[in-house]
Write an enzyme that holds these catalytic residues in place. Structure first.
Site, PDB file in Angstrom:
ATOM      1  N   CYS A 155       0.813  -1.231   0.000  1.00 49.52           N
ATOM      2  CA  CYS A 155       0.000   0.000   0.000  1.00 49.52           C
ATOM      3  C   CYS A 155       0.841   1.272   0.000  1.00 49.52           C
ATOM      4  CB  CYS A 155      -0.956  -0.011   1.174  1.00 49.52           C
ATOM      5  SG  CYS A 155      -2.044  -1.433   1.140  1.00 49.52           S
TER       6      CYS A 155
ATOM      7  N   HIS B  74      -3.191   7.000   2.041  1.00 51.74           N
ATOM      8  CA  HIS B  74      -3.663   5.701   1.567  1.00 51.74           C
ATOM      9  C   HIS B  74      -5.047   5.418   2.151  1.00 51.74           C
ATOM     10  CE1 HIS B  74      -4.128   1.586   0.642  1.00 51.74           C
ATOM     11  NE2 HIS B  74      -3.832   1.152   1.850  1.00 51.74           N
TER      12      HIS B  74
ATOM     13  N   ASN C 133     -10.015  -0.660  -0.063  1.00 51.33           N
ATOM     14  CA  ASN C 133      -8.555  -0.494  -0.043  1.00 51.33           C
ATOM     15  C   ASN C 133      -7.996  -1.066  -1.347  1.00 51.33           C
ATOM     16  OD1 ASN C 133      -5.801  -0.814   0.328  1.00 51.33           O
ATOM     17  ND2 ASN C 133      -5.966  -1.645   2.397  1.00 51.33           N
TER      18      ASN C 133
HETATM   19  N1  ACO Z   1     -17.626  -8.912   9.777  1.00 50.86           N
HETATM   20  C1  ACO Z   1     -18.058  -9.140  11.027  1.00 50.86           C
HETATM   21  N2  ACO Z   1     -17.232  -9.434  12.045  1.00 50.86           N
HETATM   22  C2  ACO Z   1     -15.924  -9.517  11.766  1.00 50.86           C
HETATM   23  C3  ACO Z   1     -15.408  -9.292  10.478  1.00 50.86           C
HETATM   24  C4  ACO Z   1     -16.315  -8.986   9.446  1.00 50.86           C
HETATM   25  N3  ACO Z   1     -15.932  -8.735   8.192  1.00 50.86           N
HETATM   26  N4  ACO Z   1     -14.061  -9.417  10.506  1.00 50.86           N
HETATM   27  C5  ACO Z   1     -13.733  -9.709  11.774  1.00 50.86           C
HETATM   28  N5  ACO Z   1     -14.854  -9.769  12.536  1.00 50.86           N
HETATM   29  C6  ACO Z   1     -14.958 -10.030  13.956  1.00 50.86           C
HETATM   30  C7  ACO Z   1     -13.778 -10.794  14.482  1.00 50.86           C
HETATM   31  O1  ACO Z   1     -13.978 -12.184  14.324  1.00 50.86           O
HETATM   32  C8  ACO Z   1     -13.758 -10.387  15.934  1.00 50.86           C
HETATM   33  O2  ACO Z   1     -14.752 -11.143  16.620  1.00 50.86           O
HETATM   34  P1  ACO Z   1     -14.463 -11.696  18.108  1.00 50.86           P
HETATM   35  O3  ACO Z   1     -14.261 -10.474  18.948  1.00 50.86           O
HETATM   36  O4  ACO Z   1     -15.708 -12.453  18.413  1.00 50.86           O
HETATM   37  O5  ACO Z   1     -13.224 -12.523  17.983  1.00 50.86           O
HETATM   38  C9  ACO Z   1     -14.264  -8.942  15.916  1.00 50.86           C
HETATM   39  O6  ACO Z   1     -14.943  -8.784  14.650  1.00 50.86           O
HETATM   40  C10 ACO Z   1     -13.160  -7.918  16.032  1.00 50.86           C
HETATM   41  O7  ACO Z   1     -12.147  -8.253  15.089  1.00 50.86           O
HETATM   42  P2  ACO Z   1     -10.846  -7.388  14.969  1.00 50.86           P
HETATM   43  O8  ACO Z   1      -9.978  -7.924  13.873  1.00 50.86           O
HETATM   44  O9  ACO Z   1     -10.237  -7.239  16.332  1.00 50.86           O
HETATM   45  O10 ACO Z   1     -11.471  -5.991  14.493  1.00 50.86           O
HETATM   46  P3  ACO Z   1     -10.856  -4.555  14.525  1.00 50.86           P
HETATM   47  O11 ACO Z   1     -11.708  -3.676  15.343  1.00 50.86           O
HETATM   48  O12 ACO Z   1      -9.372  -4.557  14.785  1.00 50.86           O
HETATM   49  O13 ACO Z   1     -11.045  -4.077  12.999  1.00 50.86           O
HETATM   50  C11 ACO Z   1      -9.826  -3.900  10.913  1.00 50.86           C
HETATM   51  C12 ACO Z   1     -10.435  -4.831  11.962  1.00 50.86           C
HETATM   52  C13 ACO Z   1     -10.944  -3.079  10.279  1.00 50.86           C
HETATM   53  C14 ACO Z   1      -9.138  -4.736   9.856  1.00 50.86           C
HETATM   54  C15 ACO Z   1      -8.819  -2.926  11.575  1.00 50.86           C
HETATM   55  O14 ACO Z   1      -7.955  -3.658  12.421  1.00 50.86           O
HETATM   56  C16 ACO Z   1      -7.982  -2.186  10.558  1.00 50.86           C
HETATM   57  O15 ACO Z   1      -8.476  -1.383   9.784  1.00 50.86           O
HETATM   58  N6  ACO Z   1      -6.657  -2.390  10.545  1.00 50.86           N
HETATM   59  C17 ACO Z   1      -5.785  -1.728   9.608  1.00 50.86           C
HETATM   60  C18 ACO Z   1      -5.769  -2.421   8.295  1.00 50.86           C
HETATM   61  C19 ACO Z   1      -5.021  -1.578   7.275  1.00 50.86           C
HETATM   62  O16 ACO Z   1      -5.014  -0.382   7.349  1.00 50.86           O
HETATM   63  N7  ACO Z   1      -4.369  -2.166   6.333  1.00 50.86           N
HETATM   64  C20 ACO Z   1      -3.642  -1.314   5.387  1.00 50.86           C
HETATM   65  C21 ACO Z   1      -2.624  -1.989   4.780  1.00 50.86           C
HETATM   66  S1  ACO Z   1      -3.249  -3.109   3.618  1.00 50.86           S
HETATM   67  C22 ACO Z   1      -1.955  -3.413   2.518  1.00 50.86           C
HETATM   68  O17 ACO Z   1      -0.840  -3.019   2.703  1.00 50.86           O
HETATM   69  C23 ACO Z   1      -2.289  -4.242   1.361  1.00 50.86           C
END
Ligand code: ACO
Length: 323
Positions: free
Chosen positions: A112, A250, A280
């Site tokens: 990214c 990004h 993304n």
């Molecule tokens: N729908 C519903 N529930 C979900 C989903 C989904 N799509 N995905 C995960 N969950 C659940 C999980 O199972 C978890 O459940 P649990 O608590 O019962 O175990 C709960 O939701 C929380 O999951 P987390 O992964 O802890 O969610 P978080 O609040 O951290 O959000 C996210 C996840 C949106 C991915 C966030 O961490 C994020 O944006 N991180 C940054 C990602 C990023 O910016 N990447 C950029 C680089 S990408 C590249 O370089 C190609």
């Protein structure tokens, strides 16, 4: 200052729209979960096109808009983490398809941060040796997504965008940059492992071709390191956050961008976002945003803009550009 001018910008977006509700129809997720955590509402997903098809469309648009022929290009650089093949690279396919006989071409892989890193390389090439080139970010991430893994499948989209750059004598171009790589933290975001099944191979772990991401680690990496590189680049350019007209970050997550805007004490209006429409798109996201903002007149000549990417590698980078 490394002097160049952004002559044109263009984007290529697959026509198929996949909404959060479309995803919820076949995986355990919801529009509420996706949009509240990320700001995403929909993404575009290819039908049969591959990454080079999108990149070729961008290149053709750029040349058409500028009234140039392909043989007037000196180089074509493509930032991508989802090439059609390892060889030829996407840039080499583009060069052949458009008939850019005088151009050399290669891909740069920085996930990214791909657009930021590629633009930085192009700036050096223009300052030292060449007159004109294309920088394109192009991704078909849908082929790297495990469509049974809701934690990553909802995040990504396909698309491409790029800019036509020329050396200039005007006072425009790269004022300063800060690029950083944290390879020791690479395990937090991986994709595209390949199995070595050679005749001599021992017992190998099964390779996982799909995205694997520790979202929380990447989230805290982005909210810590993007401000760091932005601050370093601003200091090198002898500027303050107030001196930047528009911040193009990004487009991975609206919450990440809001938190960075707050950290800089800047109004959120200076941090335009379009991840709601595209998801993304990795190396393509900043180019798509830049093209939309140029089209809308939000980014225009005379401004100072900051561009920042972050992601797999782990990589991060910021450029301060006088447009
Ligand atoms: N729908 C519903 N529930 C979900 C989903 C989904 N799509 N995905 C995960 N969950 C659940 C999980 O199972 C978890 O459940 P649990 O608590 O019962 O175990 C709960 O939701 C929380 O999951 P987390 O992964 O802890 O969610 P978080 O609040 O951290 O959000 C996210 C996840 C949106 C991915 C966030 O961490 C994020 O944006 N991180 C940054 C990602 C990023 O910016 N990447 C950029 C680089 S990408 C590249 O370089 C190609």
């Amino acid at each position: 200052m490394e002097k160049f001018t952004i002559v044109q910008s263009a984007r290529a977006i697959p026509s198929r729209v996949v909404t959060n509700d479309d995803l919820a129809s076949f995986m355990d997720t919801s529009d509420e979960w996706i949009s509240s955590r990320t700001g995403l509402r929909q993404r575009h997903i290819v039908d049969t096109e591959d990454t080079s098809d999108l990149a070729v469309t961008v290149a053709e648009k750029l040349l058409h808009q500028a009234g140039l022929t392909a043989d007037q290009l000196d180089f074509i650089l493509v930032g991508t983490m989802s090439p059609d093949t390892l060889s030829p690279s996407v840039a080499q396919i583009v060069q052949g398809e458009i008939g850019a006989h005088n151009a050399f071409a290669w891909d740069l892989s920085a996930a990214c941060s791909g657009f930021v890193y590629t633009l930085s390389m192009a700036s050096s090439l223009l300052t030292t040796r060449y007159e004109r080139g294309l920088v394109i970010g192009a991704e078909v991430l849908s082929k790297l997504v495990n469509w049974e893994d809701r934690s990553t499948a909802v995040l990504f989209g396909d698309g491409a965008a790029g800019v036509l750059l020329e050396r200039t004598t005007a006072a425009t171009g790269l004022l300063a940059e800060s690029l950083k790589t944290f390879g020791e933290r690479s395990q937090f975001l991986t994709a595209g492992q390949q199995q070595n099944a050679n005749h001599f191979a021992g017992t190998l772990k099964t390779a996982d071709p799909y995205f694997k991401m520790d979202g929380r680690e990447v989230y805290s990496f982005a909210t810590r390191e993007v401000p760091n590189v932005l601050n370093e680049a601003l200091a090198k350019a002898d500027l303050t956050p107030d001196d930047i007209d528009v911040y193009l970050l990004h487009q991975a997550n609206g919450r990440i961008i809001s938190s960075i805007a707050k950290r800089f004490g800047q109004p959120i209006e200076k941090f335009p976002m379009n991840m709601a429409s595209y998801g993304n798109t990795s190396a393509a996201s900043i180019g798509i945003l830049l093209d939309e903002l140029r089209e809308a007149g939000t980014v225009h000549a005379g401004q100072t803009i900051a561009i920042a990417g972050f992601g797999g590698g782990l990589t991060v980078g910021a450029l301060i550009i006088k447009v």
